[in-house]
Motif scaffolding. Sequence first.
Motif, PDB file in Angstrom:
ATOM      1  N   GLU A 139       6.338 -46.625 -44.360  1.00 18.70           N
ATOM      2  CA  GLU A 139       7.601 -46.020 -43.961  1.00 18.70           C
ATOM      3  C   GLU A 139       7.681 -44.531 -44.229  1.00 18.70           C
ATOM      4  N   GLY A 172      10.964 -51.357 -43.896  1.00 14.07           N
ATOM      5  CA  GLY A 172      10.952 -50.244 -42.957  1.00 14.07           C
ATOM      6  C   GLY A 172       9.575 -49.756 -42.592  1.00 14.07           C
ATOM      7  N   THR A 175       8.344 -51.614 -37.458  1.00 16.68           N
ATOM      8  CA  THR A 175       9.531 -51.987 -36.697  1.00 16.68           C
ATOM      9  C   THR A 175       9.162 -52.919 -35.544  1.00 16.68           C
ATOM     10  N   GLN A 366      14.465 -48.929 -38.489  1.00 13.15           N
ATOM     11  CA  GLN A 366      13.896 -48.392 -39.720  1.00 13.15           C
ATOM     12  C   GLN A 366      15.006 -48.002 -40.692  1.00 13.15           C
ATOM     13  N   SER A 369      16.662 -51.218 -41.986  1.00 14.77           N
ATOM     14  CA  SER A 369      15.793 -51.905 -42.941  1.00 14.77           C
ATOM     15  C   SER A 369      15.785 -51.196 -44.291  1.00 14.77           C
ATOM     16  N   ASN A 370      15.716 -49.868 -44.246  1.00 10.99           N
ATOM     17  CA  ASN A 370      15.682 -49.110 -45.497  1.00 10.99           C
ATOM     18  C   ASN A 370      17.002 -49.207 -46.261  1.00 10.99           C
TER      19      ASN A 370
END
Length: 428
Positions: A139, A172, A175, A366, A369-370
């Motif tokens: 990431e 992340g 994706t 992303q 997710s983060n």
Amino acid sequence: MTQENYNAYQTAQKQFDDVADLVNLNQSAREILREPSREFHFTIPVKMDDGTTKVFKGYRIQHNDARGPAKGGIRFDPNETVDTIRALSMWMTWKTAVVDIPLGGGKGGIVCDPRTLSDAEQERLCRGYIRQLVKNIGELNDVPAPDVMSNAQHMLWMLDEYETIKGARYPGAITGKPVGMGGSLGRTEATGYGVIYTLREALKTLNIDITETTASIQGFGNVAEYAARLYSAMGGKILTISTWDNQDKKAYTYRNPNGIDVDQLVLIKDKFGTIDKEKAVSMGYELLDGDAWLEQEVDILLPAALENQITAEKFPLINQSVKVICEGANGPTSTEADQLIKDRGIYLVPDFLCNAGGVTCSYFEQVQSNMNYFWDKEEVLDKLDTKMTAAFHAVHELAEEKQLYMRDAAYVIAIDRVANAVKQRGWI
């Protein structure tokens, strides 16, 4: 340049060179941006179901990360070449820049045909790919995603291998994952919808009512399917869809003069976009040659398959009725055909603007997710529409102001943003 000797990387570099000359880009910036920053070439040994071991070639190429972590998909293609991946990584840099998201450009690929592999073999291949790259992706430096013939399941296998090796959760890092496993709602539709958001805005600038338009589409994979769905929902009529037939190893064009029923064709296609031609014919569709999609008397051509599909040799096939070409695929138009499009006055929405919906939504995934906080589908698509619309108008307004071809205007914006990032970092 013929299909046989076409080189996507040469095309990408020529497009860059032309705009670099146009904006008088300095030599050091040209040298940095004309070639990838890093390349990884490797082999992936895979234990096959019959007990034998087969060795596959894999690549990951990071073109530029001045604006943020490299971003780009992983293609599965038996005809994959390193030059194609180089070109795609370069186009990803311009794509993330033109829609102004804080990412760079990268691309990956495996020389394979997943249609001939079992699920277990595909899983071992995905995990082997990550084992070769685990030190060089993630990431914070390079975020892969699905591409041609790869999907959400492949991404989840790759993420699981990455997290297993790292010993922690990094949602992340990749994706395009399944919804419920860190994937974003709206990601499936994003690229195709983004194509139509830009088409909608292009038609507005041309004072054309979308409900009075007709279109011909090449491809029927994820991008083409959702572009076709949204275009039809907005009132447009699709007359033809051309797609590859894996059994016959050739393309066919399916035509319905009354308008194609997208939902009907989706029911008779496989996950790779191949339509069951016998069922289509039984439903009343005309079966035409693969290039017949170019010849139709339509307002819009939407190439959404592979690169180098509109060439100087094929350009004379394009009907005089065509007013707009909307590039859903990466690099579908050769540099020679670009000049012919300009000369005929066809309005072009260039690929790295037109199909940037996918990477934009990947960026949204992303971020979600983060944060471990996920948005509903309507919010995702609203954000996507806003981003794509703003990017389109920035390019269109520059093209109008400077009397530039739309592709050149998009390049001017993207190259300027990346070159400024390179300069601000002190690389030049």
